[in-house]
Enzyme design. Sequence first.
Site, PDB file in Angstrom:
ATOM      1  N   ARG A  30       3.609  10.046  28.084  1.00 50.38           N
ATOM      2  CA  ARG A  30       2.352  10.495  28.671  1.00 50.38           C
ATOM      3  C   ARG A  30       2.420  10.813  30.161  1.00 50.38           C
ATOM      4  O   ARG A  30       1.431  11.242  30.732  1.00 50.38           O
ATOM      5  CB  ARG A  30       1.263   9.427  28.442  1.00 50.38           C
ATOM      6  CG  ARG A  30       0.931   9.255  26.990  1.00 50.38           C
ATOM      7  CD  ARG A  30      -0.124   8.193  26.764  1.00 50.38           C
ATOM      8  NE  ARG A  30      -0.391   8.047  25.345  1.00 50.38           N
ATOM      9  CZ  ARG A  30      -1.220   8.799  24.654  1.00 50.38           C
ATOM     10  NH1 ARG A  30      -1.883   9.759  25.243  1.00 50.38           N
ATOM     11  NH2 ARG A  30      -1.405   8.598  23.365  1.00 50.38           N
ATOM     12  N   ASP A 100      10.456   0.239  21.003  1.00 48.99           N
ATOM     13  CA  ASP A 100      11.919   0.368  21.064  1.00 48.99           C
ATOM     14  C   ASP A 100      12.683  -0.927  20.831  1.00 48.99           C
ATOM     15  O   ASP A 100      13.897  -0.910  20.666  1.00 48.99           O
ATOM     16  CB  ASP A 100      12.349   0.992  22.397  1.00 48.99           C
ATOM     17  CG  ASP A 100      11.760   0.270  23.615  1.00 48.99           C
ATOM     18  OD1 ASP A 100      11.693  -0.975  23.603  1.00 48.99           O
ATOM     19  OD2 ASP A 100      11.364   0.960  24.584  1.00 48.99           O
ATOM     20  N   HIS A 117       2.137  -1.729  19.182  1.00 50.33           N
ATOM     21  CA  HIS A 117       2.256  -0.466  18.455  1.00 50.33           C
ATOM     22  C   HIS A 117       3.369  -0.503  17.410  1.00 50.33           C
ATOM     23  O   HIS A 117       3.802   0.541  16.924  1.00 50.33           O
ATOM     24  CB  HIS A 117       2.464   0.688  19.437  1.00 50.33           C
ATOM     25  CG  HIS A 117       1.305   0.877  20.365  1.00 50.33           C
ATOM     26  ND1 HIS A 117       1.418   1.454  21.615  1.00 50.33           N
ATOM     27  CD2 HIS A 117      -0.013   0.549  20.223  1.00 50.33           C
ATOM     28  CE1 HIS A 117       0.218   1.479  22.200  1.00 50.33           C
ATOM     29  NE2 HIS A 117      -0.645   0.927  21.380  1.00 50.33           N
ATOM     30  N   CYS A 128       3.482   0.208  -1.065  1.00 50.95           N
ATOM     31  CA  CYS A 128       3.708  -1.201  -1.450  1.00 50.95           C
ATOM     32  C   CYS A 128       3.979  -2.099  -0.243  1.00 50.95           C
ATOM     33  O   CYS A 128       4.127  -3.307  -0.397  1.00 50.95           O
ATOM     34  CB  CYS A 128       4.846  -1.304  -2.458  1.00 50.95           C
ATOM     35  SG  CYS A 128       6.509  -1.072  -1.755  1.00 50.95           S
ATOM     36  N   THR A 191       2.952   1.162  32.658  1.00 51.98           N
ATOM     37  CA  THR A 191       1.913   1.638  31.756  1.00 51.98           C
ATOM     38  C   THR A 191       0.802   2.305  32.557  1.00 51.98           C
ATOM     39  O   THR A 191       0.404   1.806  33.617  1.00 51.98           O
ATOM     40  CB  THR A 191       1.333   0.500  30.890  1.00 51.98           C
ATOM     41  OG1 THR A 191       0.156   0.963  30.207  1.00 51.98           O
ATOM     42  CG2 THR A 191       0.981  -0.732  31.709  1.00 51.98           C
ATOM     43  N   ASN A 216       3.568   0.322  38.717  1.00 60.01           N
ATOM     44  CA  ASN A 216       3.518   1.634  38.077  1.00 60.01           C
ATOM     45  C   ASN A 216       3.581   2.723  39.139  1.00 60.01           C
ATOM     46  O   ASN A 216       2.999   2.578  40.217  1.00 60.01           O
ATOM     47  CB  ASN A 216       2.224   1.786  37.265  1.00 60.01           C
ATOM     48  CG  ASN A 216       2.323   2.892  36.233  1.00 60.01           C
ATOM     49  OD1 ASN A 216       3.211   2.883  35.381  1.00 60.01           O
ATOM     50  ND2 ASN A 216       1.426   3.862  36.298  1.00 60.01           N
TER      51      ASN A 216
END
Length: 249
Positions: A30, A100, A117, A128, A191, A216
Amino acid sequence: MSSDATRRAPLVAILSGAGISTDSGIPDYRGPQGLWRRDPEAEKLVTYAYYMNDPDVRRRSWLMRRDSEALRARPNAAHDAVTRLERSGVPVRVITQNVDGLHQLAGMPDRKVLELHGTARVVQCTRCQARSEMAEALARVAAGESDPACLACGGILKSATVMFGQGLDPVVLGEAVAVTKACEIFVAVGTSLQVQPAASLAGLAAEHGARLIIVNAEPTPYDPLAAELIREPIGTALPALLDRIAAEV
């Protein structure tokens, strides 16, 4: 650290996003140069409705997985720093948006990593729910199966990740919320804090009195709540930060 200090050590929660793995060669999806911005069609390959209803999307998805660097990637200095903090005796829980598995490869115990996630290292049958190793499915792709089906029931296989259009596992999310409310230090690293509900954990931590630290490159919506903002490269900034936290406690 003395045993007495260990008992008093604060719980440190680390929310990790794609930025922590870029030094391992895994692209940010992103960011300014992220995959979704460069190739919007690629987003279809990880969108549940397209994946389930279009065999061609599934075939392209399997080729993407086959060619992905993610399963060949190795942990970097930032992942190692998280494990080093945990091994120093500080209680650490990792809440990751990444699929990952690099935190575990770096030595973090499975039970201390919450994968919001899911994981790209496992495949799951959509009928199944049988699970098996991604490597086994990719071996079948390499052998000529373009859309390998579940060996147990013939159902559609997908990576055990949360695709667009799917909800998060409520149990994993519930555990992440509990850790967030209980921690004394909450580090959000790599993030954008734009994808909900993961992003809201930063605000929840601050609301419950945690010291919020954001590492970040780009600004995030939760910056005003942070006690500390770090814009330096994660590969050097996170190890320095976590070593400082270990020294403080």
